[in-house]
Design an enzyme around this catalytic site. Structure first.
Site, PDB file in Angstrom:
ATOM      1  N   ASN A  15      16.738   3.490  -6.721  1.00  0.00           N
ATOM      2  CA  ASN A  15      17.249   4.517  -5.816  1.00  0.00           C
ATOM      3  C   ASN A  15      17.958   5.670  -6.530  1.00  0.00           C
ATOM      4  O   ASN A  15      18.086   6.756  -5.973  1.00  0.00           O
ATOM      5  CB  ASN A  15      18.149   3.891  -4.759  1.00  0.00           C
ATOM      6  CG  ASN A  15      17.292   3.263  -3.680  1.00  0.00           C
ATOM      7  OD1 ASN A  15      16.275   3.831  -3.284  1.00  0.00           O
ATOM      8  ND2 ASN A  15      17.670   2.078  -3.232  1.00  0.00           N
ATOM      9  N   SER A  72      20.610  -2.147  -1.577  1.00  0.00           N
ATOM     10  CA  SER A  72      19.796  -1.130  -2.244  1.00  0.00           C
ATOM     11  C   SER A  72      20.635  -0.262  -3.172  1.00  0.00           C
ATOM     12  O   SER A  72      20.090   0.469  -3.984  1.00  0.00           O
ATOM     13  CB  SER A  72      19.097  -0.263  -1.195  1.00  0.00           C
ATOM     14  OG  SER A  72      20.041   0.284  -0.314  1.00  0.00           O
ATOM     15  N   GLU A  82      13.978  -5.443  -8.364  1.00  0.00           N
ATOM     16  CA  GLU A  82      15.015  -5.080  -9.339  1.00  0.00           C
ATOM     17  C   GLU A  82      16.027  -6.213  -9.313  1.00  0.00           C
ATOM     18  O   GLU A  82      16.532  -6.555  -8.237  1.00  0.00           O
ATOM     19  CB  GLU A  82      15.762  -3.830  -8.840  1.00  0.00           C
ATOM     20  CG  GLU A  82      15.282  -2.512  -9.346  1.00  0.00           C
ATOM     21  CD  GLU A  82      16.260  -1.389  -8.979  1.00  0.00           C
ATOM     22  OE1 GLU A  82      16.633  -0.630  -9.857  1.00  0.00           O
ATOM     23  OE2 GLU A  82      16.630  -1.265  -7.793  1.00  0.00           O
ATOM     24  N   HIS A 125      16.826  -6.808  -5.489  1.00  0.00           N
ATOM     25  CA  HIS A 125      16.479  -5.650  -4.661  1.00  0.00           C
ATOM     26  C   HIS A 125      14.961  -5.576  -4.492  1.00  0.00           C
ATOM     27  O   HIS A 125      14.243  -5.176  -5.407  1.00  0.00           O
ATOM     28  CB  HIS A 125      17.040  -4.371  -5.310  1.00  0.00           C
ATOM     29  CG  HIS A 125      16.782  -3.145  -4.521  1.00  0.00           C
ATOM     30  ND1 HIS A 125      16.620  -1.896  -5.085  1.00  0.00           N
ATOM     31  CD2 HIS A 125      16.646  -2.957  -3.174  1.00  0.00           C
ATOM     32  CE1 HIS A 125      16.391  -1.010  -4.137  1.00  0.00           C
ATOM     33  NE2 HIS A 125      16.394  -1.632  -2.966  1.00  0.00           N
TER      34      HIS A 125
HETATM   35  N1  CAA Z   1       4.073  -5.430   6.025  1.00  0.00           N
HETATM   36  C1  CAA Z   1       3.032  -6.099   5.498  1.00  0.00           C
HETATM   37  N2  CAA Z   1       1.914  -5.502   5.037  1.00  0.00           N
HETATM   38  C2  CAA Z   1       1.844  -4.172   5.148  1.00  0.00           C
HETATM   39  C3  CAA Z   1       2.885  -3.397   5.697  1.00  0.00           C
HETATM   40  C4  CAA Z   1       4.030  -4.082   6.156  1.00  0.00           C
HETATM   41  N3  CAA Z   1       5.085  -3.439   6.679  1.00  0.00           N
HETATM   42  N4  CAA Z   1       2.519  -2.092   5.656  1.00  0.00           N
HETATM   43  C5  CAA Z   1       1.291  -2.038   5.106  1.00  0.00           C
HETATM   44  N5  CAA Z   1       0.901  -3.298   4.798  1.00  0.00           N
HETATM   45  C6  CAA Z   1      -0.362  -3.679   4.187  1.00  0.00           C
HETATM   46  C7  CAA Z   1      -1.465  -3.413   5.151  1.00  0.00           C
HETATM   47  O1  CAA Z   1      -1.635  -4.521   6.011  1.00  0.00           O
HETATM   48  C8  CAA Z   1      -2.645  -3.195   4.246  1.00  0.00           C
HETATM   49  O2  CAA Z   1      -3.204  -4.431   3.879  1.00  0.00           O
HETATM   50  P1  CAA Z   1      -4.762  -4.669   3.940  1.00  0.00           P
HETATM   51  O3  CAA Z   1      -5.175  -4.537   2.529  1.00  0.00           O
HETATM   52  O4  CAA Z   1      -4.870  -6.003   4.503  1.00  0.00           O
HETATM   53  O5  CAA Z   1      -5.380  -3.611   4.803  1.00  0.00           O
HETATM   54  C9  CAA Z   1      -2.029  -2.587   2.974  1.00  0.00           C
HETATM   55  O6  CAA Z   1      -0.624  -2.863   3.046  1.00  0.00           O
HETATM   56  C10 CAA Z   1      -2.252  -1.104   2.924  1.00  0.00           C
HETATM   57  O7  CAA Z   1      -1.772  -0.551   4.129  1.00  0.00           O
HETATM   58  P2  CAA Z   1      -2.472   0.630   4.951  1.00  0.00           P
HETATM   59  O8  CAA Z   1      -3.939   0.606   4.644  1.00  0.00           O
HETATM   60  O9  CAA Z   1      -2.029   0.545   6.352  1.00  0.00           O
HETATM   61  O10 CAA Z   1      -1.811   1.956   4.415  1.00  0.00           O
HETATM   62  P3  CAA Z   1      -1.623   2.498   2.939  1.00  0.00           P
HETATM   63  O11 CAA Z   1      -2.787   2.206   2.078  1.00  0.00           O
HETATM   64  O12 CAA Z   1      -1.169   3.878   3.113  1.00  0.00           O
HETATM   65  O13 CAA Z   1      -0.379   1.652   2.359  1.00  0.00           O
HETATM   66  C11 CAA Z   1       1.904   1.472   1.972  1.00  0.00           C
HETATM   67  C12 CAA Z   1       0.814   1.575   3.022  1.00  0.00           C
HETATM   68  C13 CAA Z   1       1.720   0.198   1.148  1.00  0.00           C
HETATM   69  C14 CAA Z   1       3.233   1.415   2.695  1.00  0.00           C
HETATM   70  C15 CAA Z   1       1.802   2.732   1.023  1.00  0.00           C
HETATM   71  O14 CAA Z   1       1.777   3.903   1.789  1.00  0.00           O
HETATM   72  C16 CAA Z   1       2.918   2.832   0.033  1.00  0.00           C
HETATM   73  O15 CAA Z   1       2.901   2.181  -1.012  1.00  0.00           O
HETATM   74  N6  CAA Z   1       3.930   3.679   0.362  1.00  0.00           N
HETATM   75  C17 CAA Z   1       5.106   3.853  -0.498  1.00  0.00           C
HETATM   76  C18 CAA Z   1       6.036   2.706  -0.273  1.00  0.00           C
HETATM   77  C19 CAA Z   1       7.270   2.816  -1.105  1.00  0.00           C
HETATM   78  O16 CAA Z   1       7.481   3.756  -1.856  1.00  0.00           O
HETATM   79  N7  CAA Z   1       8.146   1.836  -0.943  1.00  0.00           N
HETATM   80  C20 CAA Z   1       9.422   1.837  -1.589  1.00  0.00           C
HETATM   81  C21 CAA Z   1      10.396   2.417  -0.635  1.00  0.00           C
HETATM   82  S1  CAA Z   1      11.975   2.510  -1.380  1.00  0.00           S
HETATM   83  C22 CAA Z   1      12.640   1.002  -1.169  1.00  0.00           C
HETATM   84  O17 CAA Z   1      12.137   0.111  -0.562  1.00  0.00           O
HETATM   85  C23 CAA Z   1      13.948   0.828  -1.831  1.00  0.00           C
HETATM   86  C24 CAA Z   1      15.127   1.155  -1.017  1.00  0.00           C
HETATM   87  O18 CAA Z   1      16.143   0.549  -1.281  1.00  0.00           O
HETATM   88  C25 CAA Z   1      15.168   2.252  -0.049  1.00  0.00           C
END
Ligand code: CAA
Length: 283
Positions: free
Chosen positions: A190, A119, A152, A140
């Site tokens: 990041n 990351s 990325e 990434h």
């Molecule tokens: N694995 C697979 N599918 C998942 C999941 C997981 N861990 N978490 C959620 N989902 C799916 C759910 O099954 C759901 O699918 P359906 O359409 O079948 O219902 C869908 O995603 C939406 O989930 P929820 O309804 O439970 O909840 P939500 O609408 O709040 O979405 C989320 C959850 C997609 C995580 C959303 O909150 C989101 O986009 N959050 C921000 C995530 C983000 O910013 N990620 C980047 C992090 S930084 C990074 O990754 C880089 C790094 O290096 C640190």
């Protein structure tokens, strides 16, 4: 060269997600981890995600079975001997990553591409321990991998255009959107995200608002799907701290100083969702 067989190293949150999208795209996947238990946990998560797709009518039952059949368990890096690509998603530690890449360089076939899902660690530094720096690249993925569209793609100093193009093509095959980025600390994702999270933690630390209020402002005011403190818990506070340290050290600029409250939480073992407690509590 078409990439057909891939080894994913690390069956944790990121590795299992990457392995899942590779298998769904029709690739043969060796899912590698150091312990049988970690592998089983990873394949368990993948099976649950696929079952959910079947329940939601997005995937047929026989397709789920076909995807699961594309997995092979791997507990040894020696299994990389006949793969076209390795995607490393082990822990964020340069010594561990360099040790893995050194071994892979000896084991993997000459044509194989070695990618890291790091990351924020420099791809150029990982590539430097191999004899094939032109074939080392960053991929990434974002968490949760099956849901998030972005990959990325990080060019190390020596990454060849041919390798970049193969990885860009593969990313599209995985139904993801590739974005090209050069190799600087934190890349783009990041470098932009973590200072925002760190600033949200400073805002809490300085008593400007409660954690709930800070999250609400960013959710409703900026249309973010999660508030920054909830997102920090979701990513893992240890990972957030590690990335801030990488930015701080890499640029030598005080604007990347990790918030003392973030350090304190990590020292306490409050790592977020995975440990049951971070800014919020999880049962
Ligand atoms: N694995 C697979 N599918 C998942 C999941 C997981 N861990 N978490 C959620 N989902 C799916 C759910 O099954 C759901 O699918 P359906 O359409 O079948 O219902 C869908 O995603 C939406 O989930 P929820 O309804 O439970 O909840 P939500 O609408 O709040 O979405 C989320 C959850 C997609 C995580 C959303 O909150 C989101 O986009 N959050 C921000 C995530 C983000 O910013 N990620 C980047 C992090 S930084 C990074 O990754 C880089 C790094 O290096 C640190």
């Amino acid at each position: 060269m078409a990439i057909q067989k891939v080894m994913v190293i690390g069956a944790g949150q990121m590795g299992s997600g990457i392995a899942q999208v590779c298998a769904q795209a029709g690739l043969e996947v060796l899912l590698n981890d150091i312990s049988e238990e970690s592998y089983e946990r990873g394949i368990g998560t993948i099976t649950r995600n696929l079952s959910r797709n079947v329940e939601k009518g997005r995937m047929a039952e026989d397709e789920k079975a076909a995807v699961l059949q594309r997995f092979t368990k791997s507990l040894s890096l020696q299994d990389a001997k006949d793969v076209d690509l390795v995607i490393e998603a082990a822990v964020e530690n340069m010594d561990i990553k360099q040790s893995i890449f050194k071994q892979l360089d000896v084991i993997a076939p000459e044509h194989a591409i070695l990618a890291s899902n790091t990351s924020s660690l420099p791809i150029t530094e990982i590539a430097a321990v191999t004899n094939r720096p032109a074939q080392v690249i960053g991929m990434h993925f974002m968490n949760p991998v099956p849901v998030m569209k972005l990959v990325e793609i990080i060019r190390g100093l020596a990454t060849s255009d041919e390798v970049y193009n193969s990885i860009e093509e593969l990313t599209k095959k995985l139904q993801k959107v590739p974005v090209e980025v050069n190799d600087f600390p934190g890349f783009v994702a990041n470098r932009v995200l973590m200072p925002m999270i760190n600033e949200a933690i400073f805002t809490l630390y300085e008593g400007v608002a409660t954690k709930e209020a800070i999250d609400e402002v960013m959710k409703l005011g900026m249309n973010h799907p999660m508030g920054p403190l909830t997102l920090a818990d979701f990513i893992g506070l240890d990972t957030c701290l590690y990335i801030m340290e990488t930015l701080y050290e890499g640029f030598g600029d005080s604007k990347y100083r990790p918030c003392p409250l973030l350090r304190k939480y990590v020292k306490a073992g409050w790592l977020g969702k995975k440990s049951g407690r971070g800014f919020y509590e999880y049962s």
